[in-house]
Design a protein around this motif. Structure first.
Motif, PDB file in Angstrom:
ATOM      1  N   ASP A  42       0.848  -1.189   0.000  1.00  0.00           N
ATOM      2  CA  ASP A  42       0.000   0.000   0.000  1.00  0.00           C
ATOM      3  C   ASP A  42       0.887   1.244   0.000  1.00  0.00           C
ATOM      4  OD1 ASP A  42      -2.355  -1.488   0.116  1.00  0.00           O
ATOM      5  OD2 ASP A  42      -2.274  -1.606   2.300  1.00  0.00           O
ATOM      6  N   GLY A  43       0.624   2.162  -0.919  1.00  0.00           N
ATOM      7  CA  GLY A  43       1.377   3.419  -0.919  1.00  0.00           C
ATOM      8  C   GLY A  43       2.737   3.289  -1.577  1.00  0.00           C
ATOM      9  N   ASP A  44       3.691   4.086  -1.086  1.00  0.00           N
ATOM     10  CA  ASP A  44       5.022   4.165  -1.700  1.00  0.00           C
ATOM     11  C   ASP A  44       5.896   2.981  -1.320  1.00  0.00           C
ATOM     12  OD1 ASP A  44       4.341   6.617  -2.787  1.00  0.00           O
ATOM     13  OD2 ASP A  44       5.169   7.745  -1.098  1.00  0.00           O
ATOM     14  N   ALA A  45       6.870   2.716  -2.170  1.00  0.00           N
ATOM     15  CA  ALA A  45       7.927   1.741  -1.875  1.00  0.00           C
ATOM     16  C   ALA A  45       9.270   2.429  -2.074  1.00  0.00           C
ATOM     17  CB  ALA A  45       7.805   0.521  -2.775  1.00  0.00           C
ATOM     18  N   VAL A  46      10.268   2.011  -1.298  1.00  0.00           N
ATOM     19  CA  VAL A  46      11.631   2.530  -1.399  1.00  0.00           C
ATOM     20  C   VAL A  46      12.499   1.415  -1.967  1.00  0.00           C
ATOM     21  CG1 VAL A  46      13.545   3.605  -0.160  1.00  0.00           C
ATOM     22  CG2 VAL A  46      11.195   3.946   0.641  1.00  0.00           C
ATOM     23  N   LEU A 144       9.597  -0.117   2.830  1.00  0.00           N
ATOM     24  CA  LEU A 144       8.469   0.800   2.994  1.00  0.00           C
ATOM     25  C   LEU A 144       8.938   2.029   3.747  1.00  0.00           C
ATOM     26  CD1 LEU A 144       5.658  -1.719   4.004  1.00  0.00           C
ATOM     27  CD2 LEU A 144       6.277  -0.913   1.721  1.00  0.00           C
ATOM     28  N   PRO A 145       8.501   3.222   3.328  1.00  0.00           N
ATOM     29  CA  PRO A 145       8.963   4.442   3.979  1.00  0.00           C
ATOM     30  C   PRO A 145       8.444   4.567   5.397  1.00  0.00           C
ATOM     31  CG  PRO A 145       7.228   4.943   2.411  1.00  0.00           C
ATOM     32  CD  PRO A 145       7.554   3.488   2.230  1.00  0.00           C
ATOM     33  N   GLY A 146       9.223   5.253   6.231  1.00  0.00           N
ATOM     34  CA  GLY A 146       8.784   5.554   7.582  1.00  0.00           C
ATOM     35  C   GLY A 146       7.919   6.799   7.597  1.00  0.00           C
ATOM     36  N   PRO A 147       7.653   7.364   8.791  1.00  0.00           N
ATOM     37  CA  PRO A 147       6.832   8.572   8.898  1.00  0.00           C
ATOM     38  C   PRO A 147       7.371   9.742   8.079  1.00  0.00           C
ATOM     39  CG  PRO A 147       7.094   7.549  11.042  1.00  0.00           C
ATOM     40  CD  PRO A 147       8.004   6.807  10.110  1.00  0.00           C
ATOM     41  N   GLN A 148       8.703   9.835   7.944  1.00  0.00           N
ATOM     42  CA  GLN A 148       9.268  10.805   7.013  1.00  0.00           C
ATOM     43  C   GLN A 148      10.384  10.129   6.238  1.00  0.00           C
ATOM     44  OE1 GLN A 148      12.014  13.976   7.903  1.00  0.00           O
ATOM     45  NE2 GLN A 148      12.208  13.341  10.064  1.00  0.00           N
ATOM     46  N   LEU A 149      10.562  10.525   4.984  1.00  0.00           N
ATOM     47  CA  LEU A 149      11.668  10.029   4.181  1.00  0.00           C
ATOM     48  C   LEU A 149      12.911  10.858   4.474  1.00  0.00           C
ATOM     49  CD1 LEU A 149      10.152   9.288   0.658  1.00  0.00           C
ATOM     50  CD2 LEU A 149      11.325   7.660   2.150  1.00  0.00           C
ATOM     51  N   LEU A 150      14.008  10.190   4.711  1.00  0.00           N
ATOM     52  CA  LEU A 150      15.287  10.871   4.874  1.00  0.00           C
ATOM     53  C   LEU A 150      15.937  10.982   3.503  1.00  0.00           C
ATOM     54  CD1 LEU A 150      16.579   8.831   7.951  1.00  0.00           C
ATOM     55  CD2 LEU A 150      15.043  10.815   7.951  1.00  0.00           C
ATOM     56  N   THR A 151      16.407  12.164   3.129  1.00  0.00           N
ATOM     57  CA  THR A 151      17.072  12.351   1.847  1.00  0.00           C
ATOM     58  C   THR A 151      18.360  13.137   2.053  1.00  0.00           C
ATOM     59  OG1 THR A 151      16.117  14.491   1.220  1.00  0.00           O
ATOM     60  CG2 THR A 151      14.774  12.513   0.797  1.00  0.00           C
ATOM     61  N   ARG A 152      19.146  13.209   1.009  1.00  0.00           N
ATOM     62  CA  ARG A 152      20.395  13.970   1.067  1.00  0.00           C
ATOM     63  C   ARG A 152      20.145  15.483   0.988  1.00  0.00           C
ATOM     64  NH1 ARG A 152      24.301  10.612  -3.195  1.00  0.00           N
ATOM     65  NH2 ARG A 152      23.916   8.532  -2.320  1.00  0.00           N
ATOM     66  N   ALA A 153      18.951  15.885   0.613  1.00  0.00           N
ATOM     67  CA  ALA A 153      18.693  17.284   0.263  1.00  0.00           C
ATOM     68  C   ALA A 153      18.076  18.104   1.390  1.00  0.00           C
ATOM     69  CB  ALA A 153      17.793  17.339  -0.969  1.00  0.00           C
ATOM     70  N   ALA A 154      18.028  17.574   2.613  1.00  0.00           N
ATOM     71  CA  ALA A 154      17.280  18.244   3.684  1.00  0.00           C
ATOM     72  C   ALA A 154      18.143  19.049   4.646  1.00  0.00           C
ATOM     73  CB  ALA A 154      16.474  17.207   4.467  1.00  0.00           C
ATOM     74  N   ALA A 155      19.461  19.107   4.444  1.00  0.00           N
ATOM     75  CA  ALA A 155      20.323  19.854   5.369  1.00  0.00           C
ATOM     76  C   ALA A 155      20.099  21.352   5.223  1.00  0.00           C
ATOM     77  CB  ALA A 155      21.789  19.516   5.113  1.00  0.00           C
ATOM     78  N   ARG A 156      20.140  22.051   6.359  1.00  0.00           N
ATOM     79  CA  ARG A 156      19.942  23.493   6.379  1.00  0.00           C
ATOM     80  C   ARG A 156      21.030  24.145   7.239  1.00  0.00           C
ATOM     81  NH1 ARG A 156      17.431  21.811   2.941  1.00  0.00           N
ATOM     82  NH2 ARG A 156      15.207  22.021   2.461  1.00  0.00           N
ATOM     83  N   PRO A 157      21.488  25.353   6.878  1.00  0.00           N
ATOM     84  CA  PRO A 157      22.490  26.028   7.717  1.00  0.00           C
ATOM     85  C   PRO A 157      22.042  26.109   9.166  1.00  0.00           C
ATOM     86  CG  PRO A 157      22.229  27.189   5.641  1.00  0.00           C
ATOM     87  CD  PRO A 157      21.153  26.128   5.668  1.00  0.00           C
ATOM     88  N   GLY A 158      22.957  25.787  10.053  1.00  0.00           N
ATOM     89  CA  GLY A 158      22.660  25.752  11.482  1.00  0.00           C
ATOM     90  C   GLY A 158      22.390  24.364  12.005  1.00  0.00           C
ATOM     91  N   ASP A 159      22.083  23.405  11.112  1.00  0.00           N
ATOM     92  CA  ASP A 159      21.886  22.021  11.549  1.00  0.00           C
ATOM     93  C   ASP A 159      23.202  21.452  12.078  1.00  0.00           C
ATOM     94  OD1 ASP A 159      19.289  22.166  10.711  1.00  0.00           O
ATOM     95  OD2 ASP A 159      19.501  20.765   9.039  1.00  0.00           O
ATOM     96  N   ARG A 160      23.069  20.518  12.994  1.00  0.00           N
ATOM     97  CA  ARG A 160      24.228  19.786  13.511  1.00  0.00           C
ATOM     98  C   ARG A 160      24.502  18.589  12.607  1.00  0.00           C
ATOM     99  NH1 ARG A 160      26.046  20.258  18.896  1.00  0.00           N
ATOM    100  NH2 ARG A 160      28.190  19.504  19.004  1.00  0.00           N
ATOM    101  N   VAL A 161      25.757  18.239  12.425  1.00  0.00           N
ATOM    102  CA  VAL A 161      26.156  17.061  11.657  1.00  0.00           C
ATOM    103  C   VAL A 161      26.493  15.944  12.632  1.00  0.00           C
ATOM    104  CG1 VAL A 161      27.753  16.138   9.941  1.00  0.00           C
ATOM    105  CG2 VAL A 161      27.081  18.548   9.839  1.00  0.00           C
TER     106      VAL A 161
END
Length: 327
Positions: A42-46, A144-161
């Protein structure tokens, strides 16, 4: 020894299915044995696919057959972990040389099955070829995806690595095998190379945290994969990797004997299958992952581009480096 050519494709397929057939998957309507598998999703697949090849991804004379199958699954499951997905199915295309030992192939299949059993992952189909070789395991992993998909494109200035898992151990393990060393102090490094463990449980937890969270599977080297995440997010990363807890004085002496620069190896060695993530300052990553895997803050996301990489207070110069096919 029974060779793959003498054993034959049909007999080998039957033997593999005996190893990989697992009960308890009601969502698999048609599994191995037909022209295609049918599953209820059901829904998306990864989905992801990767290959490992004898002589390129493992040392044929120094790798236990069981570790080959383990590795074939692990490198793909690590990609699903980086997306925060729940792994469900594998499809396997197996290409064998005519003279490959069938017993070794079946032992490799057992290694793959053991890793899959850890997360109740089912092999639902694939293909077998017997020819000139070299041996190649191509695995397609579906999750199957979790509550949110983690991607490479979500980093923002100020985030911790953050770094989840270890880097450098597997590269030192490979270097040890290539130089014919079997020092007791390096056995865990050799094990990290032979049987990497995908961080699926950690990925699933990250997918439940408030976001946005960026993530990448560290397989080609921390420095190179950090640059890929930075490029995808349109940001810069400033990374300060501390001395790893696994680098004891005895191991440092052995690295010196082997002529191996462990600081460079931690940044560029590859084969780690750790996770590199970025998350907002307020996200308590370490607390969320307590008891699952180590999470070490190693830097910050900034405006700009590229990656500044320090290891144990030593700045690495030049462009990001790591493992690239063909180079």
């Amino acid at each position: 020894m029974t060779t793959a050519a003498a054993f034959g494709e049909s007999a080998l397929l039957a033997a593999l299915l005996d190893i990989w057939r697992r009960p308890g998957h009601p969502d698999v309507r048609i599994g191995p044995g037909d022209d295609a598998a049918v599953v209820g999703v059901d829904g998306d697949a990864v989905m992801t696919v990767d290959s490992i090849v004898a002589g390129q991804d493992w040392l044929p004379d120094q790798t236990p057959p069981e570790a080959i199958g383990h590795r074939a699954a692990a490198v793909n499951l690590s990609d699903l972990a980086a997306m925060g997905a729940k792994a469900k199915y594998l499809l396997i295309a197996l290409e064998l040389g005519e003279d490959d030992d069938v017993d070794d192939v079946l032992e490799a299949a057992v290694g793959l099955a053991r890793l899959c059993d850890r997360w109740q992952i089912k092999v639902i189909g694939g293909d077998i070829g017997i020819g000139a070789g070299p041996q190649r395991w191509t695995v397609t992993a579906v999750g199957l995806p979790g509550p949110q998909l983690l991607t490479r494109a979500a980093a923002r200035p100020g985030d911790r690595v953050w770094l989840l898992g270890d880097v450098g151990q597997a590269a030192l393990g490979l270097h040890t095998l290539l130089h014919g060393r079997d020092d007791h102090a390096l056995q865990t490094c050799i094990e990290a190379h032979l049987r990497p463990l995908p961080l699926l449980d950690a990925g699933a937890i990250l997918a439940m945290l408030p976001g946005p969270i960026a993530a990448i599977d560290v397989s080609d080297g921390l420095w190179l994969d950090a640059a890929r995440l930075a490029d995808a997010s349109g940001c810069a990363l400033r990374v300060q990797l501390p001395r790893p807890t696994w680098m004891s004085p005895a191991r440092e002496n052995l690295c010196r004997e082997l002529g191996w620069d462990w600081r460079d190896g931690c940044a560029t060695g590859g084969d780690d299958y750790a996770l590199l993530i970025t998350a907002p300052w307020e996200v308590e990553v370490a607390n969320a992952l307590h008891g699952v895997c180590g999470a070490v803050p190693i830097g910050i996301v900034e405006t700009g581009s590229g990656v500044q990489m320090d290891v144990d207070s030593r700045k690495l110069d030049g462009a990001p480096r790591g493992y690239l096919h063909g180079s």
